[in-house]
Design an enzyme around this catalytic site. Structure first.
Site, short mmCIF file in Angstrom:
data_model
loop_
_atom_site.label_atom_id
_atom_site.label_comp_id
_atom_site.label_asym_id
_atom_site.label_seq_id
_atom_site.Cartn_x
_atom_site.Cartn_y
_atom_site.Cartn_z
N LEU A 1 0.96 -1.18 -0.03
CA LEU A 1 0.03 -0.11 0.14
C LEU A 1 0.94 1.17 0.05
O LEU A 1 2.06 1.42 0.67
CB LEU A 1 -1.03 0.04 1.15
CG LEU A 1 -1.78 -0.98 1.39
CD1 LEU A 1 -2.50 -0.96 2.68
CD2 LEU A 1 -2.88 -1.11 0.23
N ASP A 2 0.16 2.35 -0.54
CA ASP A 2 1.36 3.57 -0.73
C ASP A 2 1.28 4.07 1.01
O ASP A 2 0.46 3.61 1.59
CB ASP A 2 0.66 4.78 -1.48
CG ASP A 2 0.51 4.31 -2.96
OD1 ASP A 2 1.30 3.60 -3.28
OD2 ASP A 2 -0.61 4.78 -3.81
N ARG A 3 2.31 4.96 1.16
CA ARG A 3 2.78 5.59 2.44
C ARG A 3 1.31 5.86 2.95
O ARG A 3 0.98 5.46 4.31
CB ARG A 3 3.76 6.30 2.51
CG ARG A 3 3.95 6.92 3.74
CD ARG A 3 4.65 8.57 3.66
NE ARG A 3 6.18 8.37 3.22
CZ ARG A 3 7.11 7.91 4.14
NH1 ARG A 3 6.79 8.08 5.14
NH2 ARG A 3 8.48 8.19 3.65
N THR B 1 -1.89 5.54 2.20
CA THR B 1 -2.95 4.68 2.14
C THR B 1 -3.11 3.83 3.57
O THR B 1 -2.12 3.15 3.91
CB THR B 1 -3.01 3.86 1.02
OG1 THR B 1 -3.02 4.68 -0.08
CG2 THR B 1 -4.01 2.88 1.13
N ARG C 1 -5.52 6.18 -7.48
CA ARG C 1 -5.49 7.66 -7.44
C ARG C 1 -5.42 8.34 -8.96
O ARG C 1 -6.00 9.43 -9.12
CB ARG C 1 -4.05 7.97 -6.86
CG ARG C 1 -4.04 7.46 -5.26
CD ARG C 1 -2.34 7.46 -4.70
NE ARG C 1 -1.80 8.62 -4.68
CZ ARG C 1 -0.75 8.88 -4.30
NH1 ARG C 1 0.20 7.71 -4.10
NH2 ARG C 1 -0.28 10.02 -4.30
#
Length: 381
Positions: free
Chosen positions: A222-224, A226, A322
């Site tokens: 997961l992105d930072r 998120t 996104r």
């Protein structure tokens, strides 16, 4: 029987390896192993590696029995009192002294295999390149630098903050761990040296998969910014099982997002390929020549400025949700890259994950939507 470090030094003086002015602290990395009948000692003195056997039964015939792990590069030093014999009388017993020829190895290999095996070789390489490792009082900045056991190695490593991070574990068995990643926490280091906490480093002690890398246990990310569900493999077999499902798209993922603006349609399937943006290589964009990417969305609620959206991606491209929402002119609220700057975190949360465990059981995991989302839609969450 036992001997003290100063006794080891006396024996070293007997063999003319030290003089009367040599202090006990000159015996570096001294290790003494005791038995009822003999003592084994291993030490570095004057940048040379030595070992000794001392006891009443010590003689040439007993060496292999008393020192079962004797290396091939261990050379017996002659008796300093009578060179015709290898056993040297000392305090009513006998000593055999060995000089061990140094074996050169790469610095990163030495650190990861002999110095501290809890740190992966790849992470040691980053520490070395960052200037955190010194050899004989000089900073070594190349992992290929050769060292041996006689070299003095000093470290000045960054302090780790992992213990202060709250990483809720939602499920755990012998094969997997499911965690609820908070927003702001990296899934794993980004390739360069990172001394900040990551999910990978927090769970490193619990997994045997990819421990020689900076992403142990990680099979998806997961992105930072998120938050939400991550499933982690505890062993290589589990990792292969989970990775196969992500690759074959048999997992089902559900995200909750708050968008800055409103999509024109309340529900739709976005089928637009995504490629890297050449003008900003760390970002992505809709690209006809990119990789296929599909996202199904459904607007759950709206207010004057935002929408609460449920998202179900069938592919797993980097930044997919996104990029897709930004293309609809409804970027995720708080997305500083694809949207507008905001005083809130990026409002994207991995809420549900349906996957088959290595045991064959199909499970649905759920992470409660964070309280930050309720600030915008208190009646709908």
């Amino acid at each position: 029987m036992k001997i003290l470090p100063r006794t080891v030094l006396k024996i070293a003086r007997l063999y003319k390896l030290a003089d009367d002015n040599t202090p006990v602290k000159a015996l570096r990395r001294l290790e003494i192993q005791t038995d009822k009948s003999h003592v084994f000692a291993d030490f570095i003195l004057n940048k040379q590696h030595f070992a000794l056997l001392y006891g009443s039964i010590v003689d040439e015939e007993s060496i292999d029995e008393l020192w079962t792990e004797k290396p091939d590069n261990a050379e017996i030093l002659p008796n300093p009192l009578d060179p015709e014999f290898i056993e040297t009388p000392f305090q009513g017993k006998y000593v055999i002294m060995f000089k061990i020829s140094p074996t050169k190895v790469r610095l990163d290999i030495y650190l990861s295999t002999k110095f501290d095996t809890t740190i992966s070789r790849s992470l040691w390489q980053k520490y070395i390149k960052a200037g955190y490792v010194s050899v004989n009082n000089k900073v070594a900045t190349t992992p290929k630098f050769e060292v041996d056991e006689t070299d003095e190695i000093a470290l000045n490593l960054p302090e780790k903050e992992q213990a202060d991070v709250d990483l809720p574990i939602l499920y755990e068995n012998d094969d997997v761990i499911v965690v609820n990643k908070p927003s702001g926490l990296l899934t794993h280091a980004k390739g360069g040296l990172s001394d900040e906490p990551t999910v990978a480093e927090i769970i490193r002690p619990k997994t045997s998969f990819a421990t020689d890398t900076d992403r142990p246990g990680i099979v998806h990310r997961l992105d930072r910014d998120t938050s939400g569900l991550l499933i982690i493999a505890k062993n290589p077999e589990s990792a292969a099982h989970l990775q196969r499902q992500f690759a074959e798209r048999t997992t089902k993922k559900t995200y909750i997002a708050i968008t800055d603006g409103k999509p024109k349609l309340n529900a739709a399937k976005i089928d637009l390929p995504i490629g890297r943006n050449p003008s900003a290589p760390s970002t992505f964009r809709i690209d006809p020549n990119g990789k296929p990417a599909q996202t199904t969305y459904h607007v759950l609620a709206e207010n004057d400025a935002q929408s609460l959206v449920e998202l179900k991606p069938t592919t797993g491209r980097t930044h997919q949700l996104r990029v897709h929402l930004a293309h609809l002119n409804a970027p995720i609220l708080g997305d500083r890259v694809y949207g507008k700057s905001s005083d809130c975190r990026m409002m994207l949360h991995a809420q549900k994950l349906e996957i088959t465990l290595p045991s064959g059981e199909r499970k649905v995991f759920e992470a409660i939507v964070p309280d930050e989302f309720k600030r915008f839609f208190p009646e709908d969450l």
